[in-house]
Design an enzyme around this catalytic site. Sequence first.
Site, PDB file in Angstrom:
ATOM      1  N   CYS A  35       0.904  -1.335   0.038  1.00  0.00           N
ATOM      2  CA  CYS A  35       0.071  -0.122   0.013  1.00  0.00           C
ATOM      3  C   CYS A  35       0.785   1.175  -0.008  1.00  0.00           C
ATOM      4  CB  CYS A  35      -1.010  -0.046   1.015  1.00  0.00           C
ATOM      5  SG  CYS A  35      -0.173  -0.500   2.709  1.00  0.00           S
ATOM      6  N   CYS A  74      -1.886  -3.207   8.672  1.00  0.00           N
ATOM      7  CA  CYS A  74      -1.558  -2.163   9.551  1.00  0.00           C
ATOM      8  C   CYS A  74      -0.861  -2.446  10.797  1.00  0.00           C
ATOM      9  CB  CYS A  74      -2.749  -1.139   9.533  1.00  0.00           C
ATOM     10  SG  CYS A  74      -3.426  -0.584   7.892  1.00  0.00           S
TER      11      CYS A  74
END
Lengths: 141, 215
Positions: free
Chosen positions: A37, A107
Amino acid sequence: MAYSNKVIDHYENPRNVGSLSKEDPNVGTGLVGAPECGDVMKLQVKVNPATGVIDDAKFKTFGCGSAIASSSLATEWLKGKTVDEALAIKNTDIVSELSLPPVKIHCSVLAEDAIKAAISDYKKKQAATGKPAEKAAQPTA
Amino acid sequence: MQACRACGAGASLDAHFCPQCRTILPLVRRQTDYFTFFGLPRKLRIDAVDLEQRLRTLSRQFHPDYFYNAATAERRASLERSSYLNDAYRTLKSPVARVEYLLSLEGRAANGPEEASKQVPPALLEEVFALNEELDEVREMRASGAPAEEWRSRLERARQPIDAKREEHEQQLQELSARWDERGESDVLDALRDRVLERNYINNLLAGIERELSQ
């Protein structure tokens, strides 16, 4: 996809944003990234050398809300913990605290990686600066 | 080999039609891949004109209009082959998507997130971080009403190293692609994967700068 209230809270009021001096031997810096990402996360801890307790923690993350919230939460948790306790923090703890959906689990992994990288940097620095002292102490220990 | 359901003749797995009775064959996705489907070797340098010609030929052959009155299985095969053809073309047409596809075929897709951060060279992360900070500062300058020339020139300066990096990156991709095509060595795939991962960072940074400049 809806963010949980806790993610939004950390995103809107991130705790402990900033940086500590990289030159300080008691500061460990972890810089990690998620290539898929393009996020990048810096997390720093300042350890009290006498007690081994993390006195201060700062982060700066360029990425999505979940990445910011994960690192913000991590710095909150780190303060007051010993180095070993800090290493015990698992990404799954962050996932459940923030109710991260499956697509955002990476994350939390990033935050765990950042903690580990920061601590390992701190330990490396201590080993480098502490060498002469350790050597001198060895005979008695 | 597969057996034609219409006449029972044997057809190779990459055949679109039965060699004997010319019936369109059902598509079995796990037995083919985009390269095979186009009749191409598993190589990265693809001639765009040739690829488009192949697309036209095949899409004419599979076109559902020709199967309007055919049996259900054949109508379905025509639809499936048409849609697979479009996916295959979209993927192989783009040099980057092509590399990513090849990596997944060869079992070298970017590893799970657990390992992801270890796949980016630390020097690149430092650079990405510094540039992101620079972008942040420019945003603050703008927010505090700094003159446009001032922040624009700063943005232009900031993008120079990224532009250079992107060019270098393109070149590396081409060189590695050529090496894969000539020798097919698996360590080339690892290097290709690293480049693909780095690309996201470069593109994100450039997109961030473009966004600032266009506002």
